[in-house]
Design an enzyme around this catalytic site. Structure first.
Site, PDB file in Angstrom:
ATOM      1  N   ASP A  25       0.853  -1.183   0.000  1.00 21.00           N
ATOM      2  CA  ASP A  25       0.000   0.000   0.000  1.00 21.00           C
ATOM      3  C   ASP A  25       0.891   1.236   0.000  1.00 21.00           C
ATOM      4  O   ASP A  25       1.920   1.264   0.676  1.00 21.00           O
ATOM      5  CB  ASP A  25      -0.883  -0.024   1.251  1.00 21.00           C
ATOM      6  CG  ASP A  25      -2.088   0.869   1.152  1.00 21.00           C
ATOM      7  OD1 ASP A  25      -2.669   0.959   0.055  1.00 21.00           O
ATOM      8  OD2 ASP A  25      -2.456   1.480   2.163  1.00 21.00           O
ATOM      9  N   GLU A  54       0.764  -0.412  -4.956  1.00 22.09           N
ATOM     10  CA  GLU A  54      -0.157   0.711  -5.134  1.00 22.09           C
ATOM     11  C   GLU A  54       0.797   1.875  -5.374  1.00 22.09           C
ATOM     12  O   GLU A  54       1.422   2.369  -4.433  1.00 22.09           O
ATOM     13  CB  GLU A  54      -1.011   0.925  -3.889  1.00 22.09           C
ATOM     14  CG  GLU A  54      -1.978   2.072  -4.067  1.00 22.09           C
ATOM     15  CD  GLU A  54      -2.708   2.437  -2.780  1.00 22.09           C
ATOM     16  OE1 GLU A  54      -3.880   2.813  -2.882  1.00 22.09           O
ATOM     17  OE2 GLU A  54      -2.106   2.383  -1.694  1.00 22.09           O
TER      18      GLU A  54
END
Length: 190
Positions: A25, A54
């Site tokens: 993330d 991400e």
């Protein structure tokens, strides 16, 4: 030391729990030397490990820097191009490039593109495509259902790795709430 902590944790999860891969993330916040070190160490243990980034944060994005690595990344080019096309607008050339795995945009190979139109963040797709002022996609008209089906068709016929959010397959709505990270089961239950 932070690089060592990240790499050591990845190796621990690979060896002890035999996980298949990792999604980082906000991976853009991690420097590229560390991203490469994670890949090198992980592939030494598990050559077919899945590494997904991400590729953005509040600072920007790094998906272009991932091109010549073994990392895949969320493909926001696909996300926006597909939704614009479903709405009857957008750039068809951009969509064609996204459908081809974004190899003319930022990937080296289509498998690096994690294609999606909905994730846990932001609106549910049905809410975003809703014509209602409150963006509540709980009750859809036939055109809105068709737009959602078109997005799914684009997702599953494109080159790259398709990613569906839980509930997207049955048109789950978050009742027009933009981000439900703090809404509990009322906005997030399936």
């Amino acid at each position: 030391m932070m690089r060592r902590l990240i790499v050591d944790n990845v190796l621990y999860w690979l060896k002890e729990f035999r996980v298949d891969g990792f999604r980082f993330d906000l991976c853009e916040l991690i420097d590229m030397d560390t991203v490469r070190a994670v890949e090198q160490a992980a592939r030494a243990v598990k050559p077919d490990v899945i590494l997904i980034s991400e590729p953005w944060s509040f600072r920007g994005e790094n998906k272009h820097q991932l091109k010549h690595t073994g990392w895949s990344a969320w493909n926001n080019d696909f996300r926006y191009a597909a939704k614009d096309f479903a709405r009857g607008r957008g750039d068809r050339t951009w969509l064609a490039k996204a459908l081809a795995g974004s190899v003319d945009v930022w990937t080296e190979r289509p498998v690096q593109a994690i294609n999606y139109v909905e994730s846990h963040d932001d609106y549910a797709l049905v809410d975003e495509l809703s014509a209602r002022p409150d963006k509540n996609g709980h009750e859809l008209d036939p055109m809105e259902v068709s737009m959602n089906k078109l997005c799914a068709t684009l997702l599953f016929t494109s080159l790259g790795v398709p990613m569906m959010n839980a509930g997207q397959d049955f048109l789950r709505s978050k009742f027009g709430v933009h981000n439900t990270y703090d809404k509990g089961d009322a906005g997030n239950a399936l």
